[in-house]
Structure formats: structure tokens, C-alpha cells
Write a protein that holds these residues in place. Structure first.
Motif, mmCIF file in Angstrom:
data_model
loop_
_atom_site.group_PDB
_atom_site.id
_atom_site.type_symbol
_atom_site.label_atom_id
_atom_site.label_comp_id
_atom_site.label_asym_id
_atom_site.label_seq_id
_atom_site.Cartn_x
_atom_site.Cartn_y
_atom_site.Cartn_z
ATOM 1 N N TRP A 1 0.769 -1.446 0.021
ATOM 2 C CA TRP A 1 -0.163 -0.223 0.257
ATOM 3 C C TRP A 1 1.005 1.101 -0.123
ATOM 4 O O TRP A 1 0.273 1.921 -0.126
ATOM 5 N N LYS A 2 2.069 1.021 0.923
ATOM 6 C CA LYS A 2 3.117 2.460 0.111
ATOM 7 C C LYS A 2 3.241 3.250 -1.014
ATOM 8 O O LYS A 2 3.506 3.464 -1.018
ATOM 9 N N PHE B 1 -6.405 13.379 -5.651
ATOM 10 C CA PHE B 1 -5.145 12.175 -4.672
ATOM 11 C C PHE B 1 -4.743 13.743 -4.303
ATOM 12 O O PHE B 1 -4.062 14.344 -4.280
ATOM 13 N N THR B 2 -3.604 12.862 -3.004
ATOM 14 C CA THR B 2 -2.848 13.850 -2.436
ATOM 15 C C THR B 2 -1.831 12.249 -1.318
ATOM 16 O O THR B 2 -2.254 11.428 -1.272
ATOM 17 N N PRO B 3 -0.588 13.142 -1.096
ATOM 18 C CA PRO B 3 0.596 12.125 -0.879
ATOM 19 C C PRO B 3 -0.931 11.762 0.961
ATOM 20 O O PRO B 3 0.266 12.048 2.048
ATOM 21 N N TRP B 4 -1.470 10.730 0.903
ATOM 22 C CA TRP B 4 -2.191 10.826 2.481
ATOM 23 C C TRP B 4 -0.957 10.004 2.922
ATOM 24 O O TRP B 4 -1.460 10.969 4.474
ATOM 25 N N LEU C 1 -2.983 9.273 9.915
ATOM 26 C CA LEU C 1 -3.428 7.539 10.529
ATOM 27 C C LEU C 1 -4.722 6.862 10.336
ATOM 28 O O LEU C 1 -5.055 5.663 9.965
ATOM 29 N N THR C 2 -5.824 7.658 9.650
ATOM 30 C CA THR C 2 -6.765 7.488 9.047
ATOM 31 C C THR C 2 -6.582 6.479 8.116
ATOM 32 O O THR C 2 -7.472 5.369 7.748
ATOM 33 N N THR C 3 -5.232 6.710 6.966
ATOM 34 C CA THR C 3 -5.376 6.190 5.738
ATOM 35 C C THR C 3 -5.144 4.535 6.346
ATOM 36 O O THR C 3 -5.072 4.311 5.533
#
Length: 309
Positions: free
Chosen positions: A130-131, A154-157, A165-167
Motif C-alpha cells: 500500500w505504501k 489525490f494527495t500523499p495521504w 493515521l486514518t489512511t
């Protein structure tokens, strides 16, 4: 004729013989280390010697600014990690179980298998994969969003404090949603057909039948899933470590009790390990989990028993 002597009940030695291996292994792996951790948390190291400190380590953890800021941050992050699972994972698992238990659904076995497969994957594989997917440089997430005209979202979540943390919580939900799904699915299948047939005779069908009949009957299973989610989330470590490292970046925004314990006990980079404070954090984690489980057993489970059939 009566002999005057009461007949003695034979001692069932075979029960102890069969239980002994499991009890010994569980004691060696769980009970002894647990008491060793609790004992270690009551000592401190002075001049390379262990000195009894009582609850001073706990006072330091809660009150000393050097420790308390990190501890409360990790505790809040852990709580939010648990809330994400309770609000997303378990409701989605219930919904999937309800859909897959429908008798007219085709290929339900394939869907159950596909959803459950991520639960058997390694945390390291899931975190690293996922990373890569969410990477703004070589990840496929920007291209996939671009295909549906949503690339602007899109953003680098994983690189932003407010989203990381939510991601990771949602990634964990993706991995483990199969467990509540299967448990609820089994609970739904265990409902007697007579109850559902009686509901249909009364005109209760479809979603109304699930909401009014099936859901109350599976509340005990939902309670068990909730307490398992609580225990698992407050023991979490692997996913955060594999995706964000021991520092749980960015800026400790994904730091939970597990990663905080790891850095404290073993040390990391320039930080020297402190086994006594690490044991203190581990003890706090144990008491948190014990409190949550006791609340469930004595305050919630007793009320859910009336829904069992």
C-alpha cells in the motif's frame, strides 16, 4: 445391603493429563512473561542495578512532560485507530455478510474467499504494497484516479499528518474486514429457518427482515467481534511499523502504543532503550485491554444474552 461406607467418586486424572500440555505452554508463553513485565515495571535502573520504584514509573509516564506528551499522543492515536475499525470495518463486515448470505446470490463462495484472502497476508506485505500504491512518485493510485477523472483528489495521504493515521486505519480495515464478515455470516446461517419463515408469513421480508429479525439475533456475535476488534487494535504494531517505521511518521502522527513501546523498550537510532519504562507502557496496554474486556463481559454481554435463541 448398605455397607455403611459412602461410595468414593473416582479422581479423573485424565483431565489433568490432557490439560497439562496446553496449560504449561500457555503459562510459559503468556502468564510468566506477563507477570515478569508487571514486575519489571515496578523497578528502575540506578548505576546498572535494579532498584524497586513502586509506581514511580507510572507517575513518570503520566506526569513527566518528556514521557506524557508521547504517551497521550500514542493513546489518542490508538483510540482513533480503534474508532475507525468500529465505524467502518464492522458495519461493512455486517453488510457484506448480509449480502453474501442471500440465497439468490450467485458465486457467493468466490466473493467470500476473495474478501477473506487479505486477512492471511503478512503485515509487511500489506504495508509495503500500500505504501507503493499510494506513493506520489511511482504509485498507481494517481493514475487510477485519473482514469475516472478524480486525480485532483489525490494527495500523499501517508505523508501528511492529518491523513496518515486514518489512511493506515482504512488499510487495516481492507485487510481484516473478512473476519467480521465471516463471523457474522456464520451467525446468520445459524438462525433457524422457522424464524425467518414466520417473519415472511407476517409480511416481513428483505431489508426489513434483516433489520427487525436477523440483526437482533446476531447481536451477541457483533459484541464478540467488537471486543476482538478492541483487543486487536490496542495490540496493533505491525502495520504501522512496516508502513511508517518505528518513528511512526510524519512527526509521530501515526504513533500508537505498540510503536511507542517498541522505541522505549529496545531503543531506536539515538534513543537508548529503557526496559523498565517499556514494561510500564506494556503494563498500561494490558490494563487498558483488561478494562475493556471486563466492561464487555460484565456490562454488555449479560444484556445481549436475551437475544440468543
Amino acid at each position: 445391603m448398605a455397607t455403611g461406607k459412602s461410595e468414593r467418586t473416582p479422581i479423573r486424572w485424565h483431565i489433568a493429563v490432557f490439560l497439562a500440555p496446553a496449560v504449561l505452554i500457555y503459562s510459559a508463553v503468556m502468564i510468566v512473561p506477563l507477570f515478569g513485565t508487571l514486575q519489571l515495571s515496578l523497578f528502575t535502573t540506578i548505576d546498572n542495578e535494579q532498584v524497586f520504584a513502586g509506581i514511580d514509573n507510572f507517575r513518570t509516564l503520566f506526569g513527566d512532560e518528556r514521557w506524557s506528551v508521547s504517551f497521550w499522543n500514542a493513546l489518542w492515536n490508538n483510540t482513533w485507530f480503534f474508532i475507525i475499525h468500529m465505524l467502518v470495518q464492522n458495519p461493512v463486515g455486517i453488510l457484506l455478510a448480509a449480502l453474501l448470505s442471500h440465497p439468490r446470490l450467485r458465486f457467493s463462495a468466490f466473493y467470500r474467499t476473495a474478501i477473506f484472502i487479505p486477512t492471511i497476508l503478512s503485515f509487511v506485505i500489506v504495508g509495503f504494497t500500500w505504501k507503493l500504491i499510494l506513493s506520489p512518485l511511482w504509485g498507481v493510485a494517481p493514475d487510477l484516479l485519473d482514469m475516472v477523472g478524480l486525480k485532483h483528489l489525490f494527495t500523499p495521504w501517508l505523508g501528511k499528518e492529518e491523513y496518515a493515521l486514518t489512511t493506515l486505519g482504512l488499510i487495516s480495515v481492507w485487510q481484516f474486514v473478512g473476519i467480521p464478515m465471516m463471523l457474522i455470516y456464520a451467525a446468520l446461517l445459524s438462525i433457524p429457518d422457522e424464524i425467518l419463515e414466520a417473519a415472511e408469513c407476517d409480511g416481513i421480508t428483505g431489508f426489513s427482515q434483516f433489520w427487525k429479525i436477523q440483526l437482533p439475533l446476531i447481536l451477541p456475535a457483533i459484541g464478540i467481534i467488537s471486543v476482538l476488534t478492541f483487543v486487536g487494535n490496542f495490540n496493533a504494531f505491525d502495520l504501522i511499523y512496516s508502513a511508517q517505521g518505528a518513528l511512526a511518521g510524519p512527526n509521530y502522527s501515526t504513533d500508537i502504543l505498540g510503536t511507542f513501546l517498541y522505541r522505549t523498550f529496545f531503543g531506536f537510532q539515538l534513543q537508548t532503550g529503557d526496559p523498565n519504562m517499556g514494561a510500564t507502557i506494556a503494563s498500561i496496554m494490558f490494563f487498558i485491554i483488561l478494562t475493556g474486556v471486563c466492561i464487555y463481559l460484565f456490562a454488555i454481554q449479560t444484556r445481549l444474552r436475551r437475544y440468543q435463541f
